[in-house]
Design a protein around this motif. Structure first.
Motif, mmCIF file in Angstrom:
data_model
loop_
_atom_site.group_PDB
_atom_site.id
_atom_site.type_symbol
_atom_site.label_atom_id
_atom_site.label_comp_id
_atom_site.label_asym_id
_atom_site.label_seq_id
_atom_site.Cartn_x
_atom_site.Cartn_y
_atom_site.Cartn_z
ATOM 1 N N LYS A 1 12.219 -0.076 -3.050
ATOM 2 C CA LYS A 1 12.091 0.688 -1.879
ATOM 3 C C LYS A 1 11.490 2.016 -2.507
ATOM 4 O O LYS A 1 11.728 2.522 -3.542
ATOM 5 N N THR A 2 10.412 2.702 -1.831
ATOM 6 C CA THR A 2 9.895 4.005 -2.168
ATOM 7 C C THR A 2 10.896 5.029 -1.811
ATOM 8 O O THR A 2 12.012 4.743 -1.275
ATOM 9 N N ALA B 1 8.511 -1.450 -0.816
ATOM 10 C CA ALA B 1 7.576 -1.355 -2.027
ATOM 11 C C ALA B 1 7.013 -2.636 -2.334
ATOM 12 O O ALA B 1 5.935 -2.846 -3.141
ATOM 13 N N PHE B 2 7.330 -3.894 -1.871
ATOM 14 C CA PHE B 2 6.851 -5.058 -2.065
ATOM 15 C C PHE B 2 7.158 -5.946 -0.585
ATOM 16 O O PHE B 2 7.940 -5.868 0.093
ATOM 17 N N ALA B 3 6.044 -6.658 -0.400
ATOM 18 C CA ALA B 3 5.854 -7.475 0.742
ATOM 19 C C ALA B 3 5.136 -8.659 0.363
ATOM 20 O O ALA B 3 4.281 -8.805 -0.448
ATOM 21 N N GLY B 4 5.191 -9.762 1.297
ATOM 22 C CA GLY B 4 4.540 -10.989 1.082
ATOM 23 C C GLY B 4 5.462 -11.991 1.059
ATOM 24 O O GLY B 4 6.840 -12.020 1.183
ATOM 25 N N ASP B 5 5.138 -13.021 0.509
ATOM 26 C CA ASP B 5 6.038 -14.364 0.275
ATOM 27 C C ASP B 5 6.270 -14.546 -1.008
ATOM 28 O O ASP B 5 5.407 -14.797 -2.033
ATOM 29 N N TRP B 6 7.592 -14.803 -1.222
ATOM 30 C CA TRP B 6 7.971 -15.302 -2.464
ATOM 31 C C TRP B 6 9.432 -16.363 -2.518
ATOM 32 O O TRP B 6 9.980 -15.892 -1.527
ATOM 33 N N ASP C 1 0.790 -1.231 0.060
ATOM 34 C CA ASP C 1 -0.089 -0.083 0.067
ATOM 35 C C ASP C 1 0.772 1.189 0.024
ATOM 36 O O ASP C 1 0.464 2.364 -0.658
ATOM 37 N N ASP C 2 1.981 1.151 0.701
ATOM 38 C CA ASP C 2 2.921 2.333 0.843
ATOM 39 C C ASP C 2 3.572 2.663 -0.669
ATOM 40 O O ASP C 2 3.579 3.888 -1.280
ATOM 41 N N ALA C 3 3.822 1.621 -1.290
ATOM 42 C CA ALA C 3 4.197 1.930 -2.723
ATOM 43 C C ALA C 3 3.072 2.613 -3.424
ATOM 44 O O ALA C 3 3.426 3.303 -4.466
#
Length: 426
Positions: free
Chosen positions: A158-159, A165-170, A118-120
């Protein structure tokens, strides 16, 4: 070798990969006589570090069809950016596109990536605005806030304010979101349009003097690109010697193809991030998958273990999840060439030689200097090589890129820990 919409991919471009290899014990038993002396020779006028030219020539002599080699043609696979070319052609294309208002405003920044925060999303929306209609070009040539935000996310994940800028699982050995985001930035364009931007960027970057820089908003980045003469010569020599040469890049496939034209490699031998096209032939935010991963938003790109997967799938026709695994000797490349941790898996899979340009990247340089099989060939960059790295590479503690993220000790095939290494080729 690939299932593509030929009409959509209109311009034929060429890709570059390089191969040279030592003969395996199994192959030695069935090979023809020792080198006949008829194999094409690498140029003696182009400097290589130490005995590297001789090592590569020996591999060519031993594995090339010029020496009576029978059976399938040996395969070479090379990364592109900073391996065949000095500097990053993806960044050159992004820079040119931002300076010429070629990024189209998406309906939702959040939906351009499966992991965008959401920040990005808020930062991009604030910086680039909502005045431009969806699908129309953003005025990035004059709107430096928008340019800065886009490029900072591409460069660092990053912003501009420093938020993730990205988050979660990968899986961190199969993808990195900011790499996958690059083709997604060009959603809405056709492949020929993107190729034309890459071609314009290529002309500009090749004309700029070595050492030139350029400004993108507040960012200063390299302003030039060069083909490495040594790699161009190596590719040409390998092809003459009967090697099947490929490029495997974590960049956008149309961009890589435009550049690889300059070393005589065709589109069929270029493997990179392959976007899914819509019914009108326009790039979407989705790409093709590998190793049992279907249409996706970046979960399986040619990145670290993903490069192995794409080589196994596209070159050796290994299907499904097996494409992620190291294959038997006959289904592996003879030579792999790279410059970064993104290349370490496929370069390590090579049966004959592992060529590495030294950019002080921990995992691949630990492998190169450990030289467990005696086939690693480390060379400084041919243009503006880096100085010697201070201290040691943290091989025993923090060189391995873990699938879950973070770093750990690097292990050999027998499970032993690779000791810390000193930079010796610079």
């Amino acid at each position: 070798m690939r299932n593509r919409d030929v009409a959509a991919w209109t311009s034929a471009v060429v890709t570059v990969l390089v191969t040279a290899a030592l003969v395996s014990p199994a192959a030695a038993a069935t090979s023809a006589s020792p080198t006949s002396g008829k194999c094409p020779q690498l140029s003696t006028e182009l400097p290589w570090y130490g005995q590297n030219r001789a090592k590569l020539q020996r591999m060519i002599d031993e594995r090339g069809t010029c020496d009576g080699h029978h059976g399938p043609r040996p395969v070479a696979a090379f990364d592109w950016d900073n391996t065949v070319s000095k500097n990053d052609v993806t960044d050159a294309t992004i820079a040119w596109s931002l300076k010429h208002d070629k990024i189209l405003r998406p309906a939702s920044w959040k939906k351009t990536s499966a992991w965008m925060t959401d920040d990005a999303d808020k930062a991009l929306t604030a910086a680039c605005g909502t005045a431009v209609p969806v699908g129309s070009p953003l005025p990035t040539s004059t709107d430096t806030d928008c340019t800065d935000e886009i490029f900072n996310i591409r460069e660092s994940g990053k912003t501009m304010s420093g938020a993730a800028a990205f988050a979660g699982d990968w899986n961190h050995r199969r993808t990195v979101p900011q790499y996958a985001w690059v083709p997604q930035l060009f959603a809405g364009h056709t492949v020929p349009e993107l190729e034309s931007y890459a071609a314009a960027a290529r002309t500009e970057a090749l004309a700029a003097p070595i050492g030139a820089t350029q400004k993108l908003g507040t960012h200063t980045i390299p302003g030039y690109v060069r083909y490495y003469d040594q790699q161009r010569d190596l590719i040409r020599t390998l092809r003459k010697a009967g090697f099947d040469v490929y490029i495997v890049s974590a960049g956008s496939e149309p961009v890589t193809e435009v550049w690889s034209r300059g070393v005589g490699i065709d589109r069929g031998h270029t493997i990179a991030i392959r976007s899914v096209l819509d019914a009108e032939g326009r790039i979407t935010t989705y790409n093709e998958g590998c190793g049992g991963v279907g249409r996706n938003q970046g979960e399986a790109i040619p990145y670290i273990d993903g490069k192995r997967c794409w080589i196994n799938q596209d070159i050796f026709h290994v299907k499904g999840e097996a494409a992620w695994e190291k294959q038997r000797w006959s289904k592996r490349i003879a030579l792999g060439g790279g410059d970064a941790d993104t290349d370490v898996t496929f370069v390590g899979d090579a049966t004959g030689a592992h060529l590495v340009l030294n950019r002080n990247k921990n995992e691949i340089m630990c492998r190169a200097y450990d030289n467990a099989d005696g086939r690693w060939v480390a060379n400084p960059m041919f243009i503006e090589p880096l100085p010697r790295k201070a201290g040691t590479y943290p091989c025993s503690t923090a060189a391995y890129n873990r699938p879950e993220g973070g770093f750990g000790p690097l292990l050999r095939d027998d499970g032993s820990v690779v000791p810390d290494q000193t930079d010796a080729v610079y």
